[in-house]
Write an enzyme that holds these catalytic residues in place. Structure first.
Site, PDB file in Angstrom:
ATOM      1  N   LYS A 182      42.066   9.230   3.916  1.00 43.53           N
ATOM      2  CA  LYS A 182      42.064   7.765   4.038  1.00 43.53           C
ATOM      3  C   LYS A 182      41.708   7.360   5.466  1.00 43.53           C
ATOM      4  CE  LYS A 182      45.736   4.746   4.343  1.00 43.53           C
ATOM      5  NZ  LYS A 182      45.633   3.454   5.035  1.00 43.53           N
ATOM      6  N   ASP A 228      40.060   2.085   3.693  1.00 42.09           N
ATOM      7  CA  ASP A 228      41.073   1.037   3.485  1.00 42.09           C
ATOM      8  C   ASP A 228      40.901  -0.073   4.523  1.00 42.09           C
ATOM      9  OD1 ASP A 228      43.323  -0.300   2.625  1.00 42.09           O
ATOM     10  OD2 ASP A 228      44.727   1.017   3.692  1.00 42.09           O
ATOM     11  N   LEU A 229      39.922  -0.948   4.280  1.00 45.48           N
ATOM     12  CA  LEU A 229      39.648  -2.019   5.255  1.00 45.48           C
ATOM     13  C   LEU A 229      40.173  -3.375   4.793  1.00 45.48           C
ATOM     14  CD1 LEU A 229      36.030  -0.980   6.370  1.00 45.48           C
ATOM     15  CD2 LEU A 229      38.238  -0.419   7.430  1.00 45.48           C
ATOM     16  N   LYS A 230      40.744  -3.432   3.604  1.00 49.34           N
ATOM     17  CA  LYS A 230      41.429  -4.649   3.104  1.00 49.34           C
ATOM     18  C   LYS A 230      40.622  -5.926   3.317  1.00 49.34           C
ATOM     19  CE  LYS A 230      46.146  -2.817   3.571  1.00 49.34           C
ATOM     20  NZ  LYS A 230      45.930  -1.472   4.132  1.00 49.34           N
ATOM     21  N   PHE A 231      39.474  -5.996   2.650  1.00 46.78           N
ATOM     22  CA  PHE A 231      38.597  -7.169   2.782  1.00 46.78           C
ATOM     23  C   PHE A 231      39.294  -8.448   2.325  1.00 46.78           C
ATOM     24  CE2 PHE A 231      35.196  -3.918   1.418  1.00 46.78           C
ATOM     25  CZ  PHE A 231      35.009  -3.484   2.715  1.00 46.78           C
ATOM     26  N   ASP A 243      37.645 -12.408   2.534  1.00 52.44           N
ATOM     27  CA  ASP A 243      36.704 -13.386   3.097  1.00 52.44           C
ATOM     28  C   ASP A 243      36.044 -14.097   1.914  1.00 52.44           C
ATOM     29  OD1 ASP A 243      34.900 -14.759   4.810  1.00 52.44           O
ATOM     30  OD2 ASP A 243      34.838 -13.051   6.186  1.00 52.44           O
ATOM     31  N   ILE A 244      35.039 -14.901   2.179  1.00 56.21           N
ATOM     32  CA  ILE A 244      34.357 -15.557   1.065  1.00 56.21           C
ATOM     33  C   ILE A 244      33.614 -14.490   0.251  1.00 56.21           C
ATOM     34  CG2 ILE A 244      34.157 -17.797   2.237  1.00 56.21           C
ATOM     35  CD1 ILE A 244      31.204 -17.066   2.816  1.00 56.21           C
ATOM     36  N   PRO A 245      33.369 -14.771  -1.039  1.00 57.44           N
ATOM     37  CA  PRO A 245      32.768 -13.741  -1.903  1.00 57.44           C
ATOM     38  C   PRO A 245      31.481 -13.137  -1.340  1.00 57.44           C
ATOM     39  CG  PRO A 245      33.591 -15.527  -3.258  1.00 57.44           C
ATOM     40  CD  PRO A 245      33.761 -15.973  -1.829  1.00 57.44           C
ATOM     41  N   THR A 247      53.573  -4.498   1.749  1.00 55.81           N
ATOM     42  CA  THR A 247      54.991  -4.110   1.693  1.00 55.81           C
ATOM     43  C   THR A 247      55.719  -4.448   2.993  1.00 55.81           C
ATOM     44  OG1 THR A 247      54.299  -1.879   2.243  1.00 55.81           O
ATOM     45  CG2 THR A 247      54.826  -2.302  -0.056  1.00 55.81           C
ATOM     46  N   GLN A 267      58.882   3.892   7.414  1.00 57.70           N
ATOM     47  CA  GLN A 267      58.920   3.557   5.991  1.00 57.70           C
ATOM     48  C   GLN A 267      60.380   3.423   5.572  1.00 57.70           C
ATOM     49  OE1 GLN A 267      56.315   2.814   4.352  1.00 57.70           O
ATOM     50  NE2 GLN A 267      54.568   4.081   4.905  1.00 57.70           N
ATOM     51  N   GLY A 283      50.664  10.166   5.006  1.00 52.64           N
ATOM     52  CA  GLY A 283      50.149  10.323   6.363  1.00 52.64           C
ATOM     53  C   GLY A 283      50.960  11.307   7.164  1.00 52.64           C
ATOM     54  N   ARG A 284      51.926  10.775   7.908  1.00 55.05           N
ATOM     55  CA  ARG A 284      52.648  11.579   8.892  1.00 55.05           C
ATOM     56  C   ARG A 284      53.325  12.838   8.366  1.00 55.05           C
ATOM     57  NH1 ARG A 284      55.283   6.229  11.094  1.00 55.05           N
ATOM     58  NH2 ARG A 284      54.887   5.806   8.882  1.00 55.05           N
TER      59      ARG A 284
END
Ligand code: C5P
Length: 233
Positions: free
Chosen positions: A36, A63-66, A68-70, A122, A192, A212-213
């Site tokens: 990731k 994982d850039l979590k867009f 914005d407008i379509p 989360t 976490q 991850g860790r």
């Protein structure tokens, strides 16, 4: 679960700098199937980091979590899959047309890349959610946004292990449910709090685990990965 299938289900989150990421990728090559790449590494290194991991034989969860407008998200999704991303993320609060635009870009690319929606981060709780104007509870908001993602034709959602069972029931057997917040028994929790073991997250309905860790900070990352995959096997 077959060994290969267990390996496919663990996505190793490389939240580190380029040098460490490359050294971890090198070590994990032939063991892990998925890496990731999040905003920190991507904004420092650009699409090249995705291309490097692809050349090493990994699948890349970008994982850039867009949000914005379509039109903009359609372009972002097209660029992400062009760079080689096999899984991309966007915020479901961007709306159904925004998610449809991302899905359209992936469909037009002719790749098999998967599209995932973030429902409620989360890191948020009822109070911070209310500050954004959402008065219903976190659970209800997660459910409503997951339904939007499904309506838009996305492959699935990112969710905490606690939400996995509810989402599996809502989204059906084929949806991807990718869960972070996973800690093998005895592993350090770090920051976490609401965690599940790998096996528990899978039995709750997760299709993939983001870890991850517990792997990247282990004295022996390959051994840590292998132990987790074996727990799923
Ligand atoms: O190191 P750790 O196993 O906590 O890493 C989990 C990864 O999943 C990190 O990349 C983190 O940003 C991401 N994540 C998370 N919780 C979410 C969504 C993503 O921890 N709700």
């Amino acid at each position: 679960m077959l060994d290969a299938e267990a390996r496919e289900r663990v996505i190793v989150a490389l939240d580190c700098d380029r040098e460490e990421a490359l050294s971890l990728a090198d070590a994990l090559s032939g063991h892990a199937k998925w890496l990731k790449v999040g905003m920190t590494l991507y904004y420092a290194e650009g699409p090249q980091i995705v291309e490097i991991f692809k050349l090493l034989g990994f699948k890349v969860f970008l994982d850039l979590k867009f949000h914005d407008i379509p039109h903009q998200v359609q372009g972002a999704a097209a660029s992400a899959v062009e760079a080689g991303a096999d899984m991309i993320t966007m915020h479901a609060v961007g709306g159904v047309p925004m998610m449809q635009a991302a899905q359209a870009a992936v469909d037009e690319s002719g790749t098999e890349a998967d599209t995932l929606a973030i429902t409620v981060l989360t890191s948020m709780n009822e109070e911070t959610l209310a500050q954004t104007g959402v008065s219903r509870g976190v659970g209800e908001q997660v459910r409503a946004l997951a339904a939007c993602a499904q309506e838009a034709g996305l492959s699935g959602v990112v969710a905490s292990p606690q939400e996995a069972a509810m989402l599996r029931e809502l989204l059906g057997p084929d949806a991807l449910i990718v869960t972070p917040g996973v800690r093998p028994v005895g592993a350090a929790l770090g920051d976490q709090s609401r965690v599940a073991t790998p096996a528990a997250a899978i039995s709750a309905g997760a299709s993939h685990l983001v870890i991850g860790r517990p792997i990247t900070r282990a004295a022996d990352p390959v051994a840590a990965f292998e132990e987790i995959a074996a727990e799923l096997d």
